[in-house]
Design a protein around this motif. Structure first.
Motif, short mmCIF file in Angstrom:
data_model
loop_
_atom_site.label_atom_id
_atom_site.label_comp_id
_atom_site.label_asym_id
_atom_site.label_seq_id
_atom_site.Cartn_x
_atom_site.Cartn_y
_atom_site.Cartn_z
N GLU A 289 0.81 -1.21 0.00
CA GLU A 289 0.00 0.00 0.00
C GLU A 289 0.85 1.26 0.00
N HIS A 313 -8.25 -3.95 -1.08
CA HIS A 313 -7.39 -4.15 0.08
C HIS A 313 -6.33 -3.05 0.18
N GLU A 336 -4.37 -4.55 8.93
CA GLU A 336 -4.60 -5.70 8.05
C GLU A 336 -5.98 -6.34 8.26
ZN ZN Z 1 -2.55 -5.33 3.70
#
Ligand code: ZN
Length: 469
Positions: A289, A313, A336
């Motif tokens: 990310e 995600h 997460e």
């Molecule tokens: Zn992740």
């Protein structure tokens, strides 16, 4: 014994303190070589906070040589006679603090110890300028492409593989990159592309990230990219890039505006000043990310393309992990578990996935499988907390939490939390406290059963609300 110990401590304190006009001031010391994470105490450094990184590099894809100048503006948090930066490999040519030459030395694999000509007061703003060169260390987060291209991506450490940095999520700063490459190559990074300058067979790309960013969320990618520029309905440009051969991902990346709208409806205003994605081939399939521009690595020859859930995600992390960064790596579930559950929320809304049924099936299948429950979701220990549990059990925890507190409280907290901790750090405990606040419930036994246990939660926590089959 007690008296002697107290006297000894007092004597040491007296030695460390000087006085100015009768007011005690701490004598300058070396800032610590770590920022204090319980698992990774050596990550980052102490004694200062960075305000801005201004990084200029010149990279030659043929020789892999990188030449850089990093100008770092920072503020001390204590009086300093020296401090550390994180940098893996490279030859350091010079270090200047406030335009004066500073002495420097290397310590362990990634510490650059700087001693300015004079001490720095507590609260003093200063600049440190580091000139360095070399081939990025192959042990780091700088990956080479057979084409000659390269990219830097990694969690917990990435930036120190290509520029000097205070590499801890506890330090966030604005970031500008000026990267010069031979003509024909492109450079992608975080933030907004401000300028492209062609001179004498070379091109310099300037990228500026105004949303404070932490080291491992910076990225650079050098290749002969195909670019895709889109706009959100509010006009925000989204810039995405596809390395040669990864163009098969363009259709899924075209769903990014829809994905960000969906996530904004859950988490409130998008917290980063731009968005997009970078697609690269690599030795494995994975994604990170990177702030405002997630990086998708496709295993070479696998024929894999990313799917919408992958994008959901990584972009959920723009709120959870990027804007609201972890304070402790032991709280990995904070980013997460939420990001993994966001995939399920997407599938529920867009594909009609029945999340209650999905939950019951997954739990029922694993009722007599102790391994499924054996890794803790919180504080699982260094180098093990990245274990897959947050991905496969995190969504179950989130769904049970939702049924425990009810939709109203759950979604209210999910929206309020990233806004309350925007551009900052937070803990998993604060997240639970927010759920408690919105639901007016004491969740301590529930979270002990789900987050801190190595066995299946007791029935009352496993089947909250209407979940009981
Ligand atoms: Zn992740």
């Amino acid at each position: 014994m007690m008296t002697r110990k107290v006297l000894g401590t007092t004597a040491i304190v007296a030695l460390l303190l000087g006085t100015t006009n009768g007011i005690a001031t701490a004598a300058p010391v070396y800032g610590s070589a770590g920022a204090g994470d319980a698992y990774y105490p050596e990550d980052g450094n102490g004694g200062y906070q960075v305000d801005d990184y201004d990084i200029s590099i010149d990279y030659d894809p043929a020789s892999h040589q990188l030449k850089g100048v990093a100008k770092i503006s920072a503020t001390t948090t204590q009086a300093l006679k020296g401090f550390n930066l994180d940098l893996l490999g490279f030859t350091v040519d010079s270090v200047r603090v406030d335009s004066r030459d500073a002495s420097h030395r290397r310590e362990s694999a990634h510490e650059l110890v700087v001693r300015p000509a004079g001490s720095l007061r507590k609260g003093q703003k200063f600049t440190v300028e580091v000139a360095y060169h070399g081939v990025p260390d192959p042990a780091g987060a700088w990956f080479l492409r057979p084409s000659g291209g390269a990219y830097a991506v990694g969690e917990r450490q990435a930036a120190s593989s290509w520029f000097p940095v205070n590499e801890t999520p506890r330090d966030k700063a604005t970031f500008t990159l000026r990267a010069t490459v031979p003509a024909g190559w492109s450079v992608l990074s975080n933030g907004v592309r401000e300028n492209v300058l062609n001179t004498a067979g070379k091109t310099t790309y300037t990228w500026r990230e105004r949303t404070p960013i932490t080291g491992y969320l910076t990225t650079i990618a050098i290749d002969r990219f195909t670019l895709l520029t889109q706009r959100r309905s509010n006009g925000m440009p989204l810039v995405s890039a596809f390395a040669p051969g990864t163009e098969g991902n363009i259709p899924v990346e075209k769903r990014l505006p829809e994905i960000l709208d969906f996530e904004e409806s859950l988490f409130g205003a998008y917290p980063i000043d731009t968005g997009g994605g970078v697609y690269e081939f690599g030795p494995f399939t994975g994604a990170l990310e990177a702030q405002g521009r997630s990086v998708y690595i496709i295993a070479q020859g696998s024929g894999t393309v990313a799917n919408a859930r992958n994008l959901v995600h990584e972009n959920a992390h723009q709120w959870w992990g990027d804007s609201v960064s972890l304070w402790n790596w032991s709280d990995l579930c904070l980013k997460e578990c939420v990001a993994a559950y966001t995939e399920d929320l997407w599938s529920a809304q867009k594909e009609g996935l029945d999340l209650d049924r999905n939950y019951r099936e997954t739990v029922s299948k694993n009722l007599t499988n102790p391994t499924f429950w054996s890794a803790k979701l919180h504080d699982g220990g260094p180098d093990s907390e990245m274990a897959n549990a947050v991905y496969y059990r995190g969504p179950l925890f989130m769904h049970a939490l939702r049924r425990q507190v009810g939709d109203r409280a759950f979604f209210a907290a999910l929206k309020a939390f990233p806004q309350a901790h925007r551009d900052s750090n937070a803990t998993l405990q604060q997240f639970i406290a927010s759920m408690e606040c919105y639901s007016a419930q004491d969740l301590s036994a529930f979270t002990r059963a789900w987050l801190d246990s190595t066995t299946i939660p007791a029935d009352r926590y496993l089947w909250p609300g209407n979940l009981k089959p």
